[in-house]
Design a protein around this motif. Structure first.
Motif, short mmCIF file in Angstrom:
data_model
loop_
_atom_site.label_atom_id
_atom_site.label_comp_id
_atom_site.label_asym_id
_atom_site.label_seq_id
_atom_site.Cartn_x
_atom_site.Cartn_y
_atom_site.Cartn_z
N GLN A 129 0.89 -1.13 -0.07
CA GLN A 129 0.05 0.06 0.09
C GLN A 129 0.82 1.39 0.17
O GLN A 129 0.61 2.13 -0.66
CB GLN A 129 -0.97 0.00 1.08
N GLU A 173 0.80 4.20 -2.68
CA GLU A 173 0.56 5.57 -2.27
C GLU A 173 1.51 6.51 -2.86
O GLU A 173 1.46 7.76 -3.46
CB GLU A 173 0.31 5.82 -0.69
N TYR A 194 -7.66 -4.14 1.13
CA TYR A 194 -7.01 -3.20 1.71
C TYR A 194 -6.03 -2.80 -0.03
O TYR A 194 -5.94 -1.70 -0.18
CB TYR A 194 -6.05 -3.44 2.45
N LEU A 195 -5.43 -3.94 -0.09
CA LEU A 195 -4.48 -3.93 -1.48
C LEU A 195 -5.56 -3.34 -2.54
O LEU A 195 -4.84 -2.43 -3.43
CB LEU A 195 -4.00 -5.29 -1.69
N SER A 202 -6.19 0.38 -2.45
CA SER A 202 -4.89 1.41 -2.91
C SER A 202 -4.79 1.13 -4.27
O SER A 202 -4.35 2.30 -4.95
CB SER A 202 -3.78 0.69 -2.17
#
Length: 970
Positions: free
Chosen positions: A709, A713, A749-750, A753
């Motif tokens: 992540q 970002e 979550y991945l 992102s």
């Protein structure tokens, strides 16, 4: 792998190599065994070896390897491949009991453990004949076999002592009792008869007493949850025989060893435990036997010597008295002042003395001493039991007991004052007595939470504790120093702050003491003081109050790590971490030297990580150094990378499994500190992070996801331009995670992102496939956790790519699918979403669907008002946290076997990220403004839809949002 001689030979050679002290030979052999253990017949080859090999060392090694293999692989984890094929499972269960009973004792113990591991998973449903097979062996008359059965039954039933009550547990215990209680009782009686027949045969008695110990332990396990009817009916048999055994003294069973408890002591200790269990839980049924047991156990206590071998017996006997004296039923047994005096004089005071054996442990086995004294694993020490008895007696007789002991404390302190260097043990006992008298309730986290009003703790501290700590020589009277420091630790909530402040420099000074116990206690006391809460929930001591001591505190803490025996002392490392956390920017000037020391320590321990707590606090301290420094000066991140990357590279190359999740977390923290693009040193690592082997270990997953992540970002453009060929690998990781119920949230979550940060064109070709994978998982196994994550994802997608894009991708997979998703998932389930940021993403996403998706206004999709209704519900109704009955919520379990479970670093914590933060501040006002905008585009339609279809309460809330935003619907 076939069951061939060649394979047996190969296995023998590799097992031999695993015993080699040279890691260059040992490690490859371990890796080889690890690589073949998934093959069919591997466990059967091990069992054949331990049965048929001529080499005893190989037999034992095969039995240990087999037990560890079972421990790692027997449990079938949902969503994960079955690691042992069914044929092997059946063959193991068919042969293992017989094999265990015909093996020598050393191997028998390993196989017995393996049976209990299998039993924990398979008994009784998948292994119904286990009990019958075991009970039948009682008839053999061969006590080697009988003890094998008893040992296995003990390891199988031991868990009944700490399982929560449930119908399932009851059914199992009832099944066990029906099959086992009567044969066990008959065996108990027969064994006792054999003891009197063989009363003069020492070797026969040793075997028989081993059986009696195991039978007594089984009695404890089977009676722990509730009093079974069978044992209630046969109480006479059991209790009379237990009483006889308690009072038995056979010279042939006495041992010369002063340290090791003999069979007689072990049996009597277990009987004390059994009696205490009945006295506490089944006092009515046990009442008529109790006076006899009290007398027998009292006589035992008064006649047993001070040798170490009697410690377990004495402490269990005292614990029995402690459990009896706090029951209102038995209060009358202790009311007489003479009885109380006699207990204090003959049982409590003698067992509080600091013996030669304690002194030896203090000096030569300090780690064990600390564990017992600080962490309460001293359950079986005389001191702890005596302390519990004092607490028990104080429940009904606080005044008289405090009175009796005050006299003792004063006379002990007077003895000490006459000649301190000779009589220091008197003062030690006095401090211990005061501590046990004063402490009514205690927790690890807060020290004493309830104290005896009759003891003046501050006065005792000033007169008797401070003088010892103020003496110039930190190495004089180490036991008393440790007592004094422990007193501060225990009574930190009762001693006023000004006295604690005076003791901080004294504690810092004692970090230099040679005694491991003293400098460990000093570090632990400082750490506990630094976590105390003052008013307003802030720490009791501020950084400003500790500032005068910063330099000497940090110097002494790091010096203490160089003292013999403390190079990996977890208490010191925890104190370092806590000091950093309390002092914050006050440590910045010292960071360059501190980070060097921490890095050297990291390099040293990575060669052979053996202290998990020490390692954890060390990584926490590294994270704190980075956080505190980079908060003041973000550019300093480069210096940390220079200091740490060499060691990190070595850890990753050598595959130090315990440290890899920590390294990834620290790297995430460093990478998140970079403001602009990703440095090339990180990009070089990126392809390696996608290797499947790293993702096989459950412990790596949360740390790896967070690191990926951070890459997305900070460097999504770099990845899109310079590593586009790695995007399928990245999505492959997502696909693997999403398939597992335990890790699907990490997959989301991945994915979130990727959607939020990657340039749209770089993921265009994969988008449809991503949605298809998610729908397949929804069809196959829909869990609450998955739906919550899925809702957040589709709303984030809607915010990023627009409502129309979301509708088109759904309908592109299957016509009218968008309407089905709205109806079946979004509208009914949105209430389940939890977490402020998650709710906000869903609110903004649904607002977009309502107001920026023309098909929503078409007659075909009559979902506008139900969707608006559910959005208002998301704002105003309490979260729906119900979970369907059939779905036991999947927890990420500690992975069985050698895979290290994930340990989250508190100080590497990630700030909560709000992807819609800059765009939308207040989602309710955003909804009102968006509806207003929609109504200006098609006047008249929105108010009529809203007023006819929304329920009155929701309509009222909506009016409130419109007023707050100062807009109306046209």
């Amino acid at each position: 792998m076939e069951l061939s001689d060649a394979n047996l030979q190969t296995l023998t050679e590799y097992l031999k190599k695993t015993l080699d002290p040279d890691p260059a030979i040992r490690r490859p052999a371990e890796k080889f065994l690890e690589s073949v253990e998934g093959n069919q017949n591997y466990p059967l080859l091990l069992l054949t070896l331990l049965e048929k090999s001529q080499d005893n060392v190989i037999k034992v090694c095969a039995s240990v390897t087999f037990k560890n293999y079972i421990k790692r692989n027997w449990r079938i984890v949902e969503d994960e491949p079955n690691k042992i094929c069914e044929a092997d499972r059946v063959a193991i269960k068919a042969n293992i009991v017989h094999l265990m009973l015909s093996s020598p004792e050393q191997i028998q113990k390993q196989l017995s453990d393996a049976i209990s591991i299998i039993g924990r998973e398979d008994f009784p449903q998948k292994w119904p004949d286990l009990l019958t097979e075991m009970v039948n062996r009682f008839q053999s008359g061969d006590f080697h076999v009988i003890n094998g059965v008893l040992r296995t039954a003990h390891s199988l039933f031991k868990r009944y002592r700490h399982e929560f009550k449930s119908n399932e547990l009851w059914t199992e215990i009832k099944l066990v009792l029906d099959a086992f209680a009567l044969p066990l009782t008959n065996l108990f009686k027969a064994t006792i008869e054999l003891c009197s027949t063989h009363a003069n045969d020492a070797s026969a008695l040793r075997i028989l007493f081993s059986s009696l110990i195991l039978i007594s332990k089984l009695f404890y396990s089977l009676n722990f949850q509730d009093l079974p009817e069978f044992f209630e009916d046969n109480m006479e048999t059991w209790m009379n025989n237990f009483h006889t055994l308690l009072t038995l003294d056979n010279k042939l069973l006495q041992t010369d060893d002063e340290e090791e408890a003999g069979l007689l002591e072990l049996l009597k200790s277990q009987i004390c435990d059994n009696a205490a269990l009945y006295a506490q839980k089944y006092d009515e049924e046990f009442q008529r036997y109790l006076p006899r047991f009290v007398t027998a156990i009292w006589n035992l206590l008064v006649t047993t010597g001070q040798e170490v071998k009697y410690d377990l017996l004495v402490s269990n006997a005292i614990q029995f008295l402690a459990s009896v004296c706090e029951r209102p039923h038995y209060k009358n047994l202790f009311e007489d002042q003479n009885t109380l005096t006699s207990i204090c004089e003959k049982v409590i005071v003698p067992n509080m003395e600091f013996r030669a054996a304690d002194e030896e442990a203090f000096e030569d086995n300090s780690e064990e001493y600390i564990r017992r004294d600080l962490e309460g694993s001293d359950i079986d020490t005389r001191r702890r039991a005596a302390c519990d008895l004092v607490r028990g007696l104080c429940k009904f007789f606080e005044g008289p007991v405090t009175g009796i002991f005050s006299g003792y404390v004063n006379s002990m302190l007077q003895e000490y004052a006459k000649n301190p260097s000779v009589n220091w043990k008197h003062k030690d006992a006095a401090i211990y007595l005061v501590t046990s008298l004063a402490s009514k309730a205690q927790t690890q986290k807060h020290g004493i939470t309830q104290a005896n009003e009759l003891v003046n703790l501050t006065e005792f501290f000033v007169n008797h504790i401070l003088p010892d700590l103020k003496s110039a020589n930190v190495n004089e009277f180490p036991v008393l120093k440790a007592d004094g420091i422990k007193y501060i630790m225990i009574f930190r909530n009762q001693v006023p702050k000004e006295h604690l402040l005076v003791s901080i420099p004294l504690l810092i000074n004692h970090l230099q003491a040679e005694s491991i116990v003293v400098h460990t206690y000093a570090a632990h006391a400082l750490e506990r003081l630094f976590t105390m809460r003052g008013p307003n929930n802030a720490t009791l001591f501020t950084a400003a109050e500790i500032a005068p001591f910063v330099e000497i505190l940090l110097t002494n803490l790091f010096k203490a790590l160089t003292l013999p025996g403390s190079s990996e002392n977890e208490y010191i490392m925890k104190a370092i971490m806590r000091s950093f956390s309390l002092l914050q920017e006050a440590i910045i000037p010292y960071i360059p030297t501190l980070i060097t020391q921490l890095t050297q320590k990291l390099l040293a321990v990575s060669k052979n990580p053996s202290k998990p707590h020490f390692n954890h606090y060390m990584f926490e301290a590294i994270c704190l150094s980075i956080r505190i420094t980079c908060k003041a000066n973000p550019a300093a991140v480069v210096n940390f990378e220079e200091a740490l990357f060499l060691v990190f590279t070595e850890i990753l190359q050598n595959d130090v499994q315990e440290f890899i999740p920590y390294v990834f977390q620290v790297m995430s923290l460093l990478l998140e500190t970079h403001k602009n693009d990703i440095p090339s040193s990180y990009m070089a690592l990126f392809p390696h992070l996608l290797q499947p082997v790293l993702w096989e270990r459950t412990g790596n997953i949360p740390a790896l996801v967070r690191l990926l992540q951070a890459f997305l970002e900070r460097g999504s453009n770099t990845i899109a331009s310079a590593a586009a060929d790695k995007i399928p690998g990245l999505l492959g990781v997502f696909q693997k995670l999403i398939a597992s119920k335990a890790n699907d949230h990490q997959g989301f979550y991945l994915l979130n992102s990727i959607i939020e940060h990657m340039p749209p064109e770089s993921v265009d070709q994969y988008r449809k496939q991503i949605f298809i994978l998610l729908f397949q998982r929804l069809q196959n196994s829909k869990t609450t956790k998955f739906i919550k994550s899925f809702l957040v994802f589709i709303n984030l997608y809607c915010i990023k790519y627009g409502a129309l894009a979301l509708q088109e991708i759904f309908d592109g997979i299957q016509p009218k699918m968008f309407g089905m998703v709205l109806e079946k998932i979004i509208i009914p389930e949105i209430q389940k979403v939890s977490g402020n940021v998650e709710k906000k993403i869903c609110a903004v996403g649904i607002t977009k669907l309502l107001t920026e998706c023309p098909p929503m206004m078409d007659t075909e999709y009559t979902k506008l008002t139900p969707l608006l209704q559910s959005l208002i519900g998301l704002f105003e109704l309490p979260e729906d946290d119900t979970i369907p009955d059939e779905e036991h919520f999947i927890d990420i379990e500690d992975t069985p076997g050698y895979q290290t479970a994930f340990s989250q670093l508190a100080f590497a914590g990630k700030k909560e990220h709000d992807p819609v933060g800059q765009m939308v501040n207040n989602p309710k006002i955003h909804l009102a403004q968006s509806l207003h905008k929609l109504s200006t585009a098609c006047p008249g339609r929105v108010p009529s839809m809203v007023s006819t279809s929304l329920n009155a309460e929701a309509l009222q809330y909506l009016q409130g949002y419109l007023q707050a935003a100062s807009v109306t619907l046209l």
